[in-house]
Design a protein around this motif. Structure first.
Motif, PDB file in Angstrom:
ATOM      1  N   VAL A  56     -59.711 -86.500 -23.306  1.00 23.89           N
ATOM      2  CA  VAL A  56     -60.494 -87.481 -24.059  1.00 23.89           C
ATOM      3  C   VAL A  56     -60.294 -88.901 -23.531  1.00 23.89           C
ATOM      4  O   VAL A  56     -61.195 -89.742 -23.642  1.00 23.89           O
ATOM      5  N   ASP A  57     -59.114 -89.164 -22.953  1.00 25.91           N
ATOM      6  CA  ASP A  57     -58.865 -90.502 -22.407  1.00 25.91           C
ATOM      7  C   ASP A  57     -59.120 -90.582 -20.905  1.00 25.91           C
ATOM      8  O   ASP A  57     -58.653 -91.515 -20.238  1.00 25.91           O
ATOM      9  N   GLY A  58     -59.857 -89.607 -20.366  1.00 21.86           N
ATOM     10  CA  GLY A  58     -60.345 -89.727 -19.001  1.00 21.86           C
ATOM     11  C   GLY A  58     -59.442 -89.216 -17.903  1.00 21.86           C
ATOM     12  O   GLY A  58     -59.780 -89.371 -16.728  1.00 21.86           O
ATOM     13  N   ALA A  59     -58.322 -88.588 -18.249  1.00 18.80           N
ATOM     14  CA  ALA A  59     -57.442 -88.049 -17.215  1.00 18.80           C
ATOM     15  C   ALA A  59     -57.973 -86.703 -16.731  1.00 18.80           C
ATOM     16  O   ALA A  59     -58.395 -85.866 -17.538  1.00 18.80           O
ATOM     17  N   LEU A  60     -57.965 -86.495 -15.432  1.00 19.63           N
ATOM     18  CA  LEU A  60     -58.288 -85.188 -14.870  1.00 19.63           C
ATOM     19  C   LEU A  60     -56.997 -84.395 -14.772  1.00 19.63           C
ATOM     20  O   LEU A  60     -56.045 -84.817 -14.099  1.00 19.63           O
ATOM     21  N   VAL A  63     -55.911 -77.506 -15.796  1.00 22.51           N
ATOM     22  CA  VAL A  63     -55.854 -76.553 -16.903  1.00 22.51           C
ATOM     23  C   VAL A  63     -57.124 -75.714 -16.854  1.00 22.51           C
ATOM     24  O   VAL A  63     -58.195 -76.222 -16.514  1.00 22.51           O
ATOM     25  N   HIS A  64     -57.014 -74.435 -17.194  1.00 21.47           N
ATOM     26  CA  HIS A  64     -58.158 -73.539 -17.076  1.00 21.47           C
ATOM     27  C   HIS A  64     -59.050 -73.557 -18.305  1.00 21.47           C
ATOM     28  O   HIS A  64     -60.253 -73.769 -18.219  1.00 21.47           O
ATOM     29  N   ASP A  65     -58.467 -73.325 -19.474  1.00 25.00           N
ATOM     30  CA  ASP A  65     -59.271 -73.132 -20.682  1.00 25.00           C
ATOM     31  C   ASP A  65     -59.630 -74.449 -21.345  1.00 25.00           C
ATOM     32  O   ASP A  65     -58.877 -75.437 -21.272  1.00 25.00           O
ATOM     33  N   ALA A  66     -60.764 -74.451 -22.022  1.00 25.33           N
ATOM     34  CA  ALA A  66     -61.177 -75.639 -22.769  1.00 25.33           C
ATOM     35  C   ALA A  66     -60.244 -75.918 -23.932  1.00 25.33           C
ATOM     36  O   ALA A  66     -60.105 -77.065 -24.365  1.00 25.33           O
ATOM     37  N   THR A  67     -59.597 -74.873 -24.456  1.00 27.65           N
ATOM     38  CA  THR A  67     -58.640 -75.009 -25.544  1.00 27.65           C
ATOM     39  C   THR A  67     -57.304 -74.434 -25.098  1.00 27.65           C
ATOM     40  O   THR A  67     -57.239 -73.304 -24.615  1.00 27.65           O
ATOM     41  N   VAL A  68     -56.245 -75.215 -25.253  1.00 27.02           N
ATOM     42  CA  VAL A  68     -54.903 -74.788 -24.876  1.00 27.02           C
ATOM     43  C   VAL A  68     -54.162 -74.348 -26.138  1.00 27.02           C
ATOM     44  O   VAL A  68     -54.112 -75.087 -27.127  1.00 27.02           O
ATOM     45  N   GLU A  79     -60.852 -83.298 -26.322  1.00 23.63           N
ATOM     46  CA  GLU A  79     -60.634 -84.132 -27.506  1.00 23.63           C
ATOM     47  C   GLU A  79     -59.183 -84.572 -27.646  1.00 23.63           C
ATOM     48  O   GLU A  79     -58.807 -85.136 -28.679  1.00 23.63           O
ATOM     49  N   THR A  80     -58.375 -84.342 -26.615  1.00 22.76           N
ATOM     50  CA  THR A  80     -56.937 -84.576 -26.706  1.00 22.76           C
ATOM     51  C   THR A  80     -56.484 -85.548 -25.626  1.00 22.76           C
ATOM     52  O   THR A  80     -56.890 -85.406 -24.464  1.00 22.76           O
ATOM     53  N   PRO A  81     -55.630 -86.532 -25.961  1.00 20.91           N
ATOM     54  CA  PRO A  81     -55.082 -87.427 -24.937  1.00 20.91           C
ATOM     55  C   PRO A  81     -54.142 -86.671 -24.003  1.00 20.91           C
ATOM     56  O   PRO A  81     -53.485 -85.701 -24.392  1.00 20.91           O
ATOM     57  N   VAL A  82     -54.043 -87.146 -22.774  1.00 19.65           N
ATOM     58  CA  VAL A  82     -53.200 -86.476 -21.802  1.00 19.65           C
ATOM     59  C   VAL A  82     -51.742 -86.471 -22.234  1.00 19.65           C
ATOM     60  O   VAL A  82     -50.998 -85.512 -21.965  1.00 19.65           O
TER      61      VAL A  82
END
Length: 258
Positions: A56-60, A63-68, A79-82
């Motif tokens: 959500v804060d723009g970090a690449l 990770v494979h899945d959209a939800t960890v 939707e989660t900060p790095v």
């Protein structure tokens, strides 16, 4: 053909498909993490594969899945900060961190999991001077095309055949048979639009005829994710250029010769 997949295939052991460590060659919470890639440095593999998403804060991040899912908690990556993901996943890497630490060790396959951050990937590859090491793959046709316009010399791969693994297990053989019959109708327009010169196929849809058809037209053919030695031998005999595996050392002997 230029690109890391070509150089790996032309190197030592070129009588077999190149061996790719899928998600660094690990499963579960270790996949795509720094400890895994540090171990893979010592493994006799030709290429490493990893997945990239944006927080959500723009970090690449890798990770494979959209939800960890970690310890009973769920983190939606977009939707989660790095910082929160780092706290939950030991060894989590940003793309910059991977490229800095491991990007020049051997060729790599970066799988772009979502749309919208093509410019950031292009900038990172240029910043670390690893464009020549990279093969960027995705299911997203227009993302590949945009990335190719930004970095014309970048090797691109179009990924297809996901229904053969995402369908309920009892239906996967049926899904694979259906895909074998219809794949070219979906694949060829996507290759033309994306300008990809490599194809990344789910292993159940690989046939000798399909591989010959694509290779005769100048495409490289890779397959994922093969952990069974018998299946690895089958797709190697079909003539694929590379095989991605979570357990690359387990299938290495099976693909020693086509």
């Amino acid at each position: 053909m230029a690109g890391p997949e070509r150089r790996a295939a032309d190197g030592p052991g070129s009588g077999r498909p190149i061996l790719i460590a899928h998600r660094g060659g690990a499963r579960g919470n270790e996949e795509n993490t720094a400890p895994v890639f540090a171990r893979t440095e010592q493994m006799p593999v030709d290429m490493v594969e990893f997945d990239v998403r944006r927080t959500v804060d723009g970090a690449l991040i890798l990770v494979h899945d959209a939800t960890v899912h970690v310890g009973g908690r769920r983190f939606h990556v977009a939707e989660t900060p790095v910082a929160d993901l780092r706290a939950a996943v030991p060894g989590l890497l940003t793309l910059d961190e991977f490229l800095e630490q491991f990007g020049k060790v051997r060729p790599f396959n970066l799988d772009m999991k979502a749309r919208g951050y093509e410019a950031e990937i292009a900038a990172a590859l240029r910043r670390h001077d690893v464009v020549a090491q990279a093969l960027v793959s995705s299911v997203h046709i227009w993302s590949l095309r945009r990335l190719g316009r930004m970095v014309p010399e970048l090797a691109l791969g179009l990924s297809r055949g996901h229904l053969a693994s995402s369908a309920p297990p009892p239906l996967q053989p049926l899904a694979a048979r259906w895909l074998r019959l219809t794949l070219l109708l979906m694949l060829l327009p996507g290759l033309w639009i994306s300008r990809a010169r490599s194809v990344m196929l789910q292993h159940r849809v690989v046939t000798p005829w399909l591989v010959r058809f694509l290779r005769r037209r100048g495409y490289r053919v890779f397959t994922w994710t093969v952990d069974d030695p018998g299946e690895a031998a089958r797709v190697a005999r079909a003539g694929v250029d590379g095989i991605a595996s979570n357990t690359p050392l387990d299938i290495r002997d099976a693909i020693a010769s086509r």
